[in-house]
Design a protein around this motif. Sequence first.
Motif, mmCIF file in Angstrom:
data_model
loop_
_atom_site.group_PDB
_atom_site.id
_atom_site.type_symbol
_atom_site.label_atom_id
_atom_site.label_comp_id
_atom_site.label_asym_id
_atom_site.label_seq_id
_atom_site.Cartn_x
_atom_site.Cartn_y
_atom_site.Cartn_z
ATOM 1 N N ASP A 228 0.827 -1.206 0.000
ATOM 2 C CA ASP A 228 0.000 0.000 0.000
ATOM 3 C C ASP A 228 0.863 1.257 0.000
ATOM 4 O OD1 ASP A 228 -2.182 -1.655 0.070
ATOM 5 O OD2 ASP A 228 -2.484 -1.486 2.243
ATOM 6 N N LEU A 229 1.998 1.192 0.680
ATOM 7 C CA LEU A 229 2.911 2.337 0.693
ATOM 8 C C LEU A 229 3.444 2.620 -0.706
ATOM 9 C CD1 LEU A 229 4.377 4.423 2.458
ATOM 10 C CD2 LEU A 229 6.210 2.754 2.769
ATOM 11 N N ASN A 230 3.810 1.570 -1.422
ATOM 12 C CA ASN A 230 4.305 1.742 -2.787
ATOM 13 C C ASN A 230 3.206 2.214 -3.729
ATOM 14 O OD1 ASN A 230 6.839 0.956 -1.995
ATOM 15 N ND2 ASN A 230 6.626 -1.150 -2.677
ATOM 16 N N LEU A 231 1.972 1.741 -3.498
ATOM 17 C CA LEU A 231 0.843 2.196 -4.313
ATOM 18 C C LEU A 231 0.575 3.674 -4.074
ATOM 19 C CD1 LEU A 231 -1.672 -0.797 -4.035
ATOM 20 C CD2 LEU A 231 -0.347 -0.099 -6.042
ATOM 21 N N TYR A 232 0.771 4.112 -2.833
ATOM 22 C CA TYR A 232 0.584 5.526 -2.518
ATOM 23 C C TYR A 232 1.611 6.379 -3.252
ATOM 24 C CZ TYR A 232 0.623 9.870 0.155
ATOM 25 O OH TYR A 232 0.592 11.199 0.510
ATOM 26 N N ILE A 233 2.841 5.881 -3.284
ATOM 27 C CA ILE A 233 3.892 6.597 -4.024
ATOM 28 C C ILE A 233 3.555 6.621 -5.501
ATOM 29 C CG2 ILE A 233 6.326 6.555 -4.657
ATOM 30 C CD1 ILE A 233 6.892 5.289 -1.924
ATOM 31 N N GLY A 234 3.253 5.421 -6.049
ATOM 32 C CA GLY A 234 2.759 5.285 -7.411
ATOM 33 C C GLY A 234 3.523 6.058 -8.458
ATOM 34 N N LYS A 235 2.791 6.685 -9.348
ATOM 35 C CA LYS A 235 3.395 7.386 -10.473
ATOM 36 C C LYS A 235 4.055 8.705 -10.084
ATOM 37 C CE LYS A 235 -0.969 9.647 -11.775
ATOM 38 N NZ LYS A 235 -1.961 9.832 -12.859
ATOM 39 N N HIS A 236 3.886 9.116 -8.825
ATOM 40 C CA HIS A 236 4.493 10.366 -8.358
ATOM 41 C C HIS A 236 5.865 10.127 -7.730
ATOM 42 C CE1 HIS A 236 0.655 12.313 -9.114
ATOM 43 N NE2 HIS A 236 0.058 11.410 -8.348
ATOM 44 N N ASP A 237 6.415 8.958 -7.943
ATOM 45 C CA ASP A 237 7.673 8.569 -7.311
ATOM 46 C C ASP A 237 8.791 9.566 -7.591
ATOM 47 O OD1 ASP A 237 9.547 7.166 -5.964
ATOM 48 O OD2 ASP A 237 9.687 5.505 -7.363
ATOM 49 N N ALA A 238 9.085 9.765 -8.868
ATOM 50 C CA ALA A 238 10.174 10.669 -9.247
ATOM 51 C C ALA A 238 9.888 12.102 -8.799
ATOM 52 C CB ALA A 238 10.394 10.618 -10.758
ATOM 53 N N GLU A 239 8.648 12.505 -8.924
ATOM 54 C CA GLU A 239 8.268 13.860 -8.517
ATOM 55 C C GLU A 239 8.503 14.069 -7.022
ATOM 56 O OE1 GLU A 239 4.228 16.664 -8.410
ATOM 57 O OE2 GLU A 239 4.219 14.726 -9.426
#
Length: 540
Positions: A228-239
Amino acid sequence: MANELEHDVDLHNDEVEHDNAFDTVNVRRPFGIERISPRTGKKYYKPDVPLSLRPEIGMIFPTLDEAYKFYERYAKEGGFTVRKNTQVTKHGVISLKYLVCSKEGHKPYYKIDTLKESNASDSKEKKRRNRASIRTGCPAHIRFQICDNNKYKVYGFFEDHNHAFVDADDYHMLCAARKLSYNDENLIYSLSKLNIGPVKAFNIMRTHCGGFEEVGMTAVDCKNFKRDLNLYIGKHDAEMVVQRLTLKKKYNPDFLCDYFTTDEGNLGGLFWADEVMKRNFIMFGDVVAFDATYRSNKYDMVFVPFTGIDNHHRNVTLGAALLGSETAEAYTWLLKAFKKAFGAVPRVVVTDQDLAMKKAIRDVFTTSRHRLCMWHIMKKLAEKVGVTIRRDTTFKRRLCDIVWTDSIEPIYFESKWMEIIRDFNLTGNKWLTDMYAIRNDWIPAYYRHEHMSGLMRTTSRSESENHFFGQVANSSLTLVEFLSHFDTAIESQRYTHRKNDHLQGTQPLIGLLIMILRRKLSKFIQGIYLKTYKRRFTMA
């Protein structure tokens, strides 16, 4: 339903009798009171709990939270779990609240047409799957209603369940009984910085708490939290990573950060260095090695640490970067960012034989001397000369005698090299011919008088740096996770440096002697280093 028409079968745990012959057998005993209705033949179960924990009609609680905690404790003693249900709200205040057994109701069943073609409009419906449900339509419930004094009163209570209860020893296995607290989540996240996954983190916690039943969760719960933590990061990771480093730069003027994006809007490169790295570059930045063979995140971006050697002959990180590609353009941008950040370039740069790196160094670090990694080259030798020669100890000894030393003149190296090529019939070996053509860049005899920061002769230091960071990183990390892991590794490296400084400071006379010996016997130390690699190669 008349209670007197029912026959109660009390199965209290303390009333179960065992035959003496079976006293040593671990018999699983029923939990609670079982009732069988003569009218319907169905079984009903009543929690067997102390009267002090049993709800009664007319009980009053100061708040709804207190009422929920009381019923939850009753449920735990009885062997079932609670779920919040219907409520009525008036003017923002809950006036009526139902709490039910977690097995109340029935889960709806969805039909799936597996032959139906999926498309954009119904793809979600096709992917839906049915899962096993624990619900049995249990009628047990309690109803709380607000009073005139804003307290809550028990207006309804039905305690009969249509399912068996869970033994106290197994209560921790129920979903409603498992919950990760903030401290649990924080511990899982902190352990992940040391490259400890959620399953290992769970094993650490259960060992610390004293067993599976005491930890209050399962390994799956830990894995789900990480997911769930990784899903929260999701596509905004680099940002998120760029924003974090940009904020550091905003509030810390000595923090250095730069990045660029591709035409598609993806992160193409990221470079950063803090004030400690900047100070270390001033002190230990004469010779810098960097290697880009380490992939440390789920996007396959290349991690590029810049490595120097401190006053204790230990690795010190002078900067770090992530690159989306290993092209000459990407390396050119990186070296320009490095030069802009530090305002200077190293005297000597040590890398492997990457042509893109070579071009970028020639274009950006115009005053730096570029050296190739002896370790990388000699590592490839075994596969380039064939099995027979590779196993010939005489060949290894003769080659090492002229490669792993800086005590010979270039003309002597050239004559001995030609003798080896001739004696072992390697005249037509193209790889050896190419390596001889660039001998000025990797053979110590050609830069025997050049200061190389003591032991910095190869990028084996970079290999060691990659191994160091590899202990706290892996290829499945998000960029946010990787940056946190990197900070943990740097903290460990700096602690080791401070400890070495402290030990040297507490022994000033010995520290002074060591400094003098390092200056006077630098040639001798370099010779020992080269002989060590020679021995490693000979034994390979």
